[in-house]
Motif scaffolding. Structure first.
Motif, mmCIF file in Angstrom:
data_model
loop_
_atom_site.group_PDB
_atom_site.id
_atom_site.type_symbol
_atom_site.label_atom_id
_atom_site.label_comp_id
_atom_site.label_asym_id
_atom_site.label_seq_id
_atom_site.Cartn_x
_atom_site.Cartn_y
_atom_site.Cartn_z
ATOM 1 N N VAL A 246 -4.971 -3.036 -2.846
ATOM 2 C CA VAL A 246 -4.550 -3.162 -1.448
ATOM 3 C C VAL A 246 -5.575 -3.955 -0.632
ATOM 4 C CG1 VAL A 246 -4.137 -1.874 0.688
ATOM 5 C CG2 VAL A 246 -3.124 -1.092 -1.457
ATOM 6 N N ILE A 247 -6.863 -3.638 -0.794
ATOM 7 C CA ILE A 247 -7.910 -4.322 -0.032
ATOM 8 C C ILE A 247 -7.962 -5.803 -0.404
ATOM 9 C CG2 ILE A 247 -10.415 -4.514 0.253
ATOM 10 C CD1 ILE A 247 -10.536 -1.448 0.067
ATOM 11 N N ARG A 248 -7.820 -6.105 -1.694
ATOM 12 C CA ARG A 248 -7.855 -7.506 -2.133
ATOM 13 C C ARG A 248 -6.697 -8.291 -1.534
ATOM 14 N NH1 ARG A 248 -7.416 -8.568 -8.455
ATOM 15 N NH2 ARG A 248 -5.372 -7.663 -7.987
ATOM 16 N N GLN A 249 -5.471 -7.708 -1.545
ATOM 17 C CA GLN A 249 -4.321 -8.415 -0.982
ATOM 18 C C GLN A 249 -4.454 -8.545 0.530
ATOM 19 O OE1 GLN A 249 -0.475 -7.007 -2.232
ATOM 20 N NE2 GLN A 249 0.625 -8.206 -0.717
ATOM 21 N N ALA A 250 -4.954 -7.504 1.190
ATOM 22 C CA ALA A 250 -5.119 -7.553 2.645
ATOM 23 C C ALA A 250 -6.119 -8.634 3.043
ATOM 24 C CB ALA A 250 -5.573 -6.190 3.166
ATOM 25 N N LEU A 251 -7.218 -8.756 2.298
ATOM 26 C CA LEU A 251 -8.203 -9.798 2.582
ATOM 27 C C LEU A 251 -7.589 -11.183 2.417
ATOM 28 C CD1 LEU A 251 -11.412 -8.334 0.868
ATOM 29 C CD2 LEU A 251 -11.068 -8.726 3.319
ATOM 30 N N GLY A 252 -6.765 -11.339 1.377
ATOM 31 C CA GLY A 252 -6.097 -12.613 1.163
ATOM 32 C C GLY A 252 -5.158 -12.964 2.304
ATOM 33 N N GLU A 253 -4.414 -11.975 2.795
ATOM 34 C CA GLU A 253 -3.490 -12.216 3.904
ATOM 35 C C GLU A 253 -4.240 -12.543 5.191
ATOM 36 O OE1 GLU A 253 0.153 -9.359 2.314
ATOM 37 O OE2 GLU A 253 -1.034 -8.750 4.039
ATOM 38 N N MET A 254 -5.379 -11.884 5.399
ATOM 39 C CA MET A 254 -6.168 -12.168 6.596
ATOM 40 C C MET A 254 -6.750 -13.575 6.549
ATOM 41 S SD MET A 254 -8.013 -8.422 6.975
ATOM 42 C CE MET A 254 -9.088 -8.879 8.333
ATOM 43 N N ARG A 255 -7.196 -14.002 5.357
ATOM 44 C CA ARG A 255 -7.699 -15.378 5.228
ATOM 45 C C ARG A 255 -6.579 -16.390 5.431
ATOM 46 N NH1 ARG A 255 -10.907 -13.126 0.938
ATOM 47 N NH2 ARG A 255 -9.274 -13.689 -0.567
ATOM 48 N N GLU A 256 -5.399 -16.092 4.856
ATOM 49 C CA GLU A 256 -4.252 -16.994 5.000
ATOM 50 C C GLU A 256 -3.838 -17.117 6.463
ATOM 51 O OE1 GLU A 256 0.473 -17.185 3.707
ATOM 52 O OE2 GLU A 256 -0.874 -15.741 2.753
ATOM 53 N N GLU A 257 -3.785 -15.978 7.152
ATOM 54 C CA GLU A 257 -3.401 -15.999 8.566
ATOM 55 C C GLU A 257 -4.447 -16.717 9.403
ATOM 56 O OE1 GLU A 257 -0.587 -14.744 11.618
ATOM 57 O OE2 GLU A 257 -0.560 -15.090 9.457
ATOM 58 N N GLY A 258 -5.721 -16.533 9.026
ATOM 59 C CA GLY A 258 -6.794 -17.193 9.751
ATOM 60 C C GLY A 258 -6.762 -18.698 9.591
ATOM 61 N N SER A 259 -6.373 -19.182 8.397
ATOM 62 C CA SER A 259 -6.295 -20.628 8.174
ATOM 63 C C SER A 259 -5.112 -21.247 8.900
ATOM 64 C CB SER A 259 -6.189 -20.908 6.668
ATOM 65 O OG SER A 259 -4.986 -20.379 6.141
ATOM 66 N N ARG A 260 -4.031 -20.465 9.073
ATOM 67 C CA ARG A 260 -2.852 -20.983 9.768
ATOM 68 C C ARG A 260 -3.022 -20.934 11.276
ATOM 69 N NH1 ARG A 260 2.441 -18.227 7.213
ATOM 70 N NH2 ARG A 260 1.176 -16.378 7.598
ATOM 71 N N HIS A 261 -3.752 -19.916 11.756
ATOM 72 C CA HIS A 261 -3.964 -19.748 13.201
ATOM 73 C C HIS A 261 -5.452 -19.535 13.465
ATOM 74 C CE1 HIS A 261 0.384 -19.333 13.562
ATOM 75 N NE2 HIS A 261 0.350 -18.417 12.610
ATOM 76 N N PRO A 262 -6.260 -20.550 13.316
ATOM 77 C CA PRO A 262 -7.707 -20.403 13.539
ATOM 78 C C PRO A 262 -8.000 -20.088 15.002
ATOM 79 C CG PRO A 262 -7.131 -22.719 13.325
ATOM 80 C CD PRO A 262 -5.885 -21.936 12.988
ATOM 81 N N LEU A 263 -9.078 -19.313 15.186
ATOM 82 C CA LEU A 263 -9.482 -18.985 16.539
ATOM 83 C C LEU A 263 -10.017 -20.239 17.235
ATOM 84 C CD1 LEU A 263 -11.342 -15.601 15.899
ATOM 85 C CD2 LEU A 263 -9.060 -15.919 16.878
ATOM 86 N N SER B 247 0.824 -1.202 0.000
ATOM 87 C CA SER B 247 0.000 0.000 0.000
ATOM 88 C C SER B 247 0.861 1.255 0.000
ATOM 89 C CB SER B 247 -0.944 -0.001 1.218
ATOM 90 O OG SER B 247 -0.227 0.176 2.429
ATOM 91 N N VAL B 248 1.974 1.216 0.755
ATOM 92 C CA VAL B 248 2.905 2.340 0.776
ATOM 93 C C VAL B 248 3.511 2.549 -0.605
ATOM 94 C CG1 VAL B 248 5.101 3.161 1.709
ATOM 95 C CG2 VAL B 248 3.428 2.124 3.234
ATOM 96 N N TRP B 249 3.932 1.447 -1.220
ATOM 97 C CA TRP B 249 4.549 1.524 -2.539
ATOM 98 C C TRP B 249 3.557 2.053 -3.588
ATOM 99 C CZ3 TRP B 249 8.249 1.995 -5.802
ATOM 100 C CH2 TRP B 249 8.077 1.605 -7.125
ATOM 101 N N LEU B 250 2.313 1.535 -3.565
ATOM 102 C CA LEU B 250 1.324 1.963 -4.549
ATOM 103 C C LEU B 250 0.989 3.440 -4.400
ATOM 104 C CD1 LEU B 250 -1.101 -1.108 -4.614
ATOM 105 C CD2 LEU B 250 0.302 -0.254 -6.500
ATOM 106 N N CYS B 251 0.892 3.899 -3.163
ATOM 107 C CA CYS B 251 0.623 5.325 -2.936
ATOM 108 C C CYS B 251 1.738 6.182 -3.530
ATOM 109 C CB CYS B 251 0.489 5.612 -1.440
ATOM 110 S SG CYS B 251 -1.095 5.120 -0.741
#
Length: 218
Positions: free
Chosen positions: A196-213, A147-151
């Motif tokens: 940015v939003i699309r990549q952030a959502l992907g990272e949140m899903r990836e992190e959620g699958s690796r560390h489920p609540l 996001s910093v780079w794109l801005c």
């Protein structure tokens, strides 16, 4: 802060140095963007330029972007992804605001001052090119770095477009080149926000699958 938690390996030390360098670059970018916001917001109002006013707000948004990035630097990926989501939404709001500004100036028939646009646009381009060069090696990081780079990339493109608009206003004696460039800046902001939003959502899903609540048992 956690560079020595794993025995102080060379990898950790190298990573810590990289983080320290990135933090310094973000501070430089924050100061540059904050200063250019003040310059452009007054120049844009004085010149009656929609593209300069849009660029001024972009500088302000970027200053906030760098500030948030400094705050979450070194935190967990989920936290950085949430920060990137927030920044993506701010970028989208910026795009919508610029479109509204363009409509206002079209209705008012504003003819901006080309000389002011050219001088201030040149100063803004030099400032953003300096930040662009500093951030070049961090263009392929996580969604927060992205996001910093794109801005920053969008800023350089916008500055070049503002200079083109200044030449167009000077040559035609109308405000249409200014309106057109401001519209392009709005589209760039909306496109960057989507990435940015699309990549952030992907990272949140990836992190959620690796560390489920943990599921609560009844």
């Amino acid at each position: 802060m956690s560079a020595h938690c794993c025995g102080g390996s060379n990898f950790d030390e190298g990573e810590s140095r990289q983080t320290g360098r990135y933090r310094l670059i973000l501070w430089i970018a924050l100061v540059v963007n904050g200063g250019m916001f003040l310059v452009e917001v007054f120049a844009g109002l004085a010149a009656g330029s929609a593209s300069l006013q849009a660029d001024a707000l972009d500088f302000l948004g970027d200053a906030g972007n760098y500030g948030i990035s400094l705050f979450v630097l070194g935190m967990a990926l989920r936290v950085r992804a949430k920060a990137a989501m927030f920044k993506g939404m701010i970028m989208a709001l910026f795009g919508v605001w610029v479109l509204g500004t363009v409509i206002f100036h079209v209705i008012a028939g504003t003819v901006p001052t080309a000389t002011t646009m050219g001088v201030v646009g040149t100063a803004a381009l030099i400032a953003n090119l300096a930040v662009f060069i500093l951030l070049w090696s961090y263009r392929s990081g996580d969604s927060n770095m992205r996001s910093v780079w794109l801005c920053t990339r969008n800023d350089v493109i916008s500055n070049i477009a503002v200079l083109a608009a200044a030449a167009g206003v000077f040559g035609t004696g109308t405000g249409w080149p200014d309106f057109f460039v401001a519209g392009i800046m709005a589209v760039l902001a909306l496109q960057g926000a989507w990435v940015v939003i699309r990549q952030a959502l992907g990272e949140m899903r990836e992190e959620g699958s690796r560390h489920p609540l943990p599921s609560s048992s009844s």
